[in-house]
Write an enzyme that holds these catalytic residues in place. Sequence first.
Site, short mmCIF file in Angstrom:
data_model
loop_
_atom_site.label_atom_id
_atom_site.label_comp_id
_atom_site.label_asym_id
_atom_site.label_seq_id
_atom_site.Cartn_x
_atom_site.Cartn_y
_atom_site.Cartn_z
N LEU A 192 0.87 -1.17 0.00
CA LEU A 192 0.00 0.00 0.00
C LEU A 192 0.91 1.22 0.00
CD1 LEU A 192 -2.87 -0.61 2.60
CD2 LEU A 192 -3.13 -0.17 0.16
N ASP A 193 0.57 2.23 -0.78
CA ASP A 193 1.36 3.46 -0.80
C ASP A 193 1.38 4.09 0.59
OD1 ASP A 193 1.79 3.21 -3.52
OD2 ASP A 193 0.06 4.42 -4.06
N PRO A 194 2.43 4.86 0.90
CA PRO A 194 2.48 5.55 2.20
C PRO A 194 1.24 6.38 2.48
CG PRO A 194 4.63 5.66 1.16
CD PRO A 194 3.69 5.04 0.14
N ARG B 36 -4.61 5.43 -8.53
CA ARG B 36 -4.10 6.73 -8.96
C ARG B 36 -4.21 6.87 -10.49
NH1 ARG B 36 2.15 6.74 -7.42
NH2 ARG B 36 1.53 5.26 -5.83
#
Length: 309
Positions: free
Chosen positions: A46-48, A184
């Site tokens: 998971l992205d930050p 995104r």
Amino acid sequence: MGRRRRGRPVSGVLLLDKPTGMTSNHALQHTRRLFDAAKAGHTGSLDPLATGVLPLCFGEATKFSQFLLDADKGYRATFRLGITTTTGDADGEELVRKDASTLTLEQVEAALPQFRGAIEQIPSMYSAIKHQGQPLYKLARAGREVERKSRRVVVHTLQVLAFRPGAYPEVDVAIECSKGTYVRSIAEDLGEALGCGAHVSALRRTAAGAFAIEDCVTLALLETLREERGVAALDAILQPADAALTALPLLRLSESGGFYLRRGQPVQVPNAPSNGMVRVALETGEFLGVGEILDDGRVAPRRLVVTGG
């Protein structure tokens, strides 16, 4: 002679609600230290920026992490329209601002159907996909851009939950999608379709396979449990090693069948499916691992758990 792995031989699946601002690997290593676990791995980054469902596998459960990597995912996201960034999310540097105050909910809704169903996506340069052994995001941070092949993904659900108009409108969406879908990219492509640009300003994973956000625990709770009640309290909240495999048919073997399967031999099981992967357990309930149905109907071992010390 190999080095002995430090830590306890903990096995199971932890459903972590990852906090924002932390990488998946940082969350994994922090949790592993809390459990004092000898072996652990996460099931897809998971992205930050993102929060939410991050299943962590310990010990023997790491053998089955691929099933979670391959599972469908669910998200709640906020897209901010009118602003593009280098990364496609709020962690990136702003590139362009364009007043989008004339945009309406009806225009957004009209643009969404093209992003539902089977679609092609070009992965972001800030994704974890590797190019010649290097993650794309590392190349991007070094100022390099490489050609990426488009990938087919499936967006099962893309639904508007809320729309907040303004110079830079925000739209909240619910997404259910296949593995490898980049939220995104949906935001950026939607912004392009609307002619104003967009990025993800907030992202929360709400589901990974059969696991939902309601099943997850926070790092703060884990820290409190460890401090007040020790590692036994942490072990008690682990899901079993086969928790990621509930979508597979379950076959129960006799003790003799389990004996031969554990030695790598295919076995005959009454009423088995005609093909595919299956969960295998003893009639006592003890989980053995994952098997595959052969052409002759027997079950061959594919990934088995190791019991004992």
